[in-house]
Write a protein that holds these residues in place. Structure first.
Motif, mmCIF file in Angstrom:
data_model
loop_
_atom_site.group_PDB
_atom_site.id
_atom_site.type_symbol
_atom_site.label_atom_id
_atom_site.label_comp_id
_atom_site.label_asym_id
_atom_site.label_seq_id
_atom_site.Cartn_x
_atom_site.Cartn_y
_atom_site.Cartn_z
ATOM 1 N N LEU A 70 0.823 -1.205 0.000
ATOM 2 C CA LEU A 70 0.000 0.000 0.000
ATOM 3 C C LEU A 70 0.863 1.262 0.000
ATOM 4 O O LEU A 70 0.589 2.216 -0.729
ATOM 5 N N VAL A 71 1.900 1.260 0.813
ATOM 6 C CA VAL A 71 2.767 2.440 0.884
ATOM 7 C C VAL A 71 3.427 2.695 -0.461
ATOM 8 O O VAL A 71 3.506 3.838 -0.931
ATOM 9 N N ARG A 72 3.908 1.633 -1.122
ATOM 10 C CA ARG A 72 4.536 1.813 -2.428
ATOM 11 C C ARG A 72 3.508 2.286 -3.466
ATOM 12 O O ARG A 72 3.815 3.109 -4.330
ATOM 13 N N ALA A 73 2.280 1.772 -3.393
ATOM 14 C CA ALA A 73 1.244 2.201 -4.326
ATOM 15 C C ALA A 73 0.922 3.684 -4.141
ATOM 16 O O ALA A 73 0.786 4.430 -5.117
ATOM 17 N N ALA A 74 0.811 4.118 -2.889
ATOM 18 C CA ALA A 74 0.525 5.530 -2.612
ATOM 19 C C ALA A 74 1.681 6.413 -3.045
ATOM 20 O O ALA A 74 1.482 7.505 -3.595
ATOM 21 N N GLU A 75 2.904 5.939 -2.825
ATOM 22 C CA GLU A 75 4.077 6.692 -3.244
ATOM 23 C C GLU A 75 4.090 6.856 -4.765
ATOM 24 O O GLU A 75 4.366 7.953 -5.287
ATOM 25 N N ASP A 76 3.784 5.784 -5.489
ATOM 26 C CA ASP A 76 3.740 5.846 -6.961
ATOM 27 C C ASP A 76 2.652 6.816 -7.431
ATOM 28 O O ASP A 76 2.857 7.579 -8.385
ATOM 29 N N ALA A 77 1.488 6.780 -6.763
ATOM 30 C CA ALA A 77 0.389 7.662 -7.144
ATOM 31 C C ALA A 77 0.768 9.128 -6.941
ATOM 32 O O ALA A 77 0.511 9.976 -7.810
#
Length: 354
Positions: A217-224
């Motif tokens: 989730l953290v990586r997904a939010a960072e990418d977004a």
């Protein structure tokens, strides 16, 4: 340094999580005063071995310090199993003073967080303290949980929304439970967050983003946020759990050496103002070398996640296996994780006090 603290309350939150409150004696109140977002390390002995685990403080930061942490059970978790099944009011647990850099000292502005599962714990303290102390501050909280029944601090976040309806935007998503209203069921991946976040907040005007929870989730939010043009300096993250199968990020340690560690090396370390030099054994991390001679060296997860063992690399080179705790500015300043760093030069010098 650990301090024995008495358990004042153990409150069930969900079927697999509890909130534990400790009594802080008057003489230790300044020692245990926390900045919103910080964590503490708890210690106990189990089957003759010392067990340490790090948990975030969930209580607001106030003049009268209240030390309350959220603990979720993890598979084969020695400490979390003990906390859920055995820990009781009146028991004593060794606790370190609060530490950590995933923090937001209350100040005016517009802030937002994307959290998953137990990642709500530090953000609850951040949001509650900010809204209480700064009348002009606003906060957007996007949380993701498997089901409503599994959501930690569900009542506390709802009460916070009721208290500050105009300044707290609370969005709840569920990944495994259908709902009749609200956002569709499903995981918050990068594509979904890229579409969702601009509909909730003026992304460019947010002063700080706080991402906390599982690695995915953290990586997904960072990418977004990267896709949405948010500057890295405005994004702060704390990962609560990384599966063993997840590969570590690429080279991230200042002075990173070659892939193979040096066969013989000397580690010099400063800790609590005292220094020492010791030969490293084959395959040892810097932390393991220091711990053989200084049992008071700070650590908790030994997995490159919590950041408790952060040290400054003063001389030499190391290979850091995993890094899920240090942000780019810390790496640029020469910090490494002692538990993940292996000597890659004949001599390595680190400072635990820096």
């Amino acid at each position: 340094m650990f301090h024995p603290l008495r358990v004042a309350a153990v409150e069930p939150l969900t079927d697999d999580s509890v909130a534990v409150t400790f009594t802080v004696p008057p003489g230790l109140r300044e020692t245990f005063r926390h900045v919103p977002g910080q964590h503490v390390t708890l210690r106990r002995r189990a089957d003759g071995a010392e067990v340490r685990r790090t948990y975030s403080v969930c209580s607001p930061a106030r003049a009268e310090p209240l030390l309350r942490v959220g603990i979720r059970h993890v598979a084969e978790g020695v400490f979390s199993s003990y906390a859920l099944k055995e820990l009781a009011v009146g028991d004593t647990v060794d606790v370190t003073p609060p530490t950590g850099r995933f923090v937001l000292p209350p100040r005016p502005g517009h802030y937002a967080a994307v959290v998953g599962g137990s990642g709500i714990t530090p953000v609850l303290s951040i949001a509650a303290t900010l809204l209480e102390r700064e009348p002009g501050a606003r906060f957007c909280l996007v949380r993701s949980d498997r089901t409503a029944a599994s959501a930690m601090f569900l009542e506390e976040t709802a009460e916070l929304k009721d208290r500050y309806p105009d300044r707290l935007n609370l969005v709840q998503t569920l990944s495994r439970e259908e709902r009749q209203s609200g956002l569709p069921t499903g995981r918050l991946d990068a594509a979904r967050l890229t579409s969702l976040l601009p509909a909730l907040v003026p992304v460019a005007d947010v002063d700080g983003w706080f991402l906390c929870g599982p690695h995915g989730l953290v990586r997904a939010a960072e990418d977004a946020l990267r896709t949405l043009g948010v500057r890295p300096g405005r994004v702060h993250q704390e990962i609560f759990h990384v599966a063993d199968a997840v590969a570590a990020p690429g080279p991230a340690a200042p002075g990173s050496g070659p892939a193979a560690t040096t066969a013989t090396a000397t580690v010099t370390a400063t800790l609590d103002g005292r220094g020492g030099s010791w030969p490293a054994r084959a395959g040892e991390s810097v932390l393991e070398t220091v711990l053989r001679h200084r049992g008071d060296a700070p650590y908790a997860c030994k997995g490159g996640v919590c950041g408790t063992c952060r040290v400054r690399l003063l001389a030499g080179e190391v290979r850091m296996d995993r890094n899920f705790a240090l942000e780019p500015d810390e790496l640029d300043a020469g910090y490494v994780l002692a538990c993940q760093s292996h000597p890659a030069s004949p001599a390595v010098t680190v400072d635990f006090d820096a």
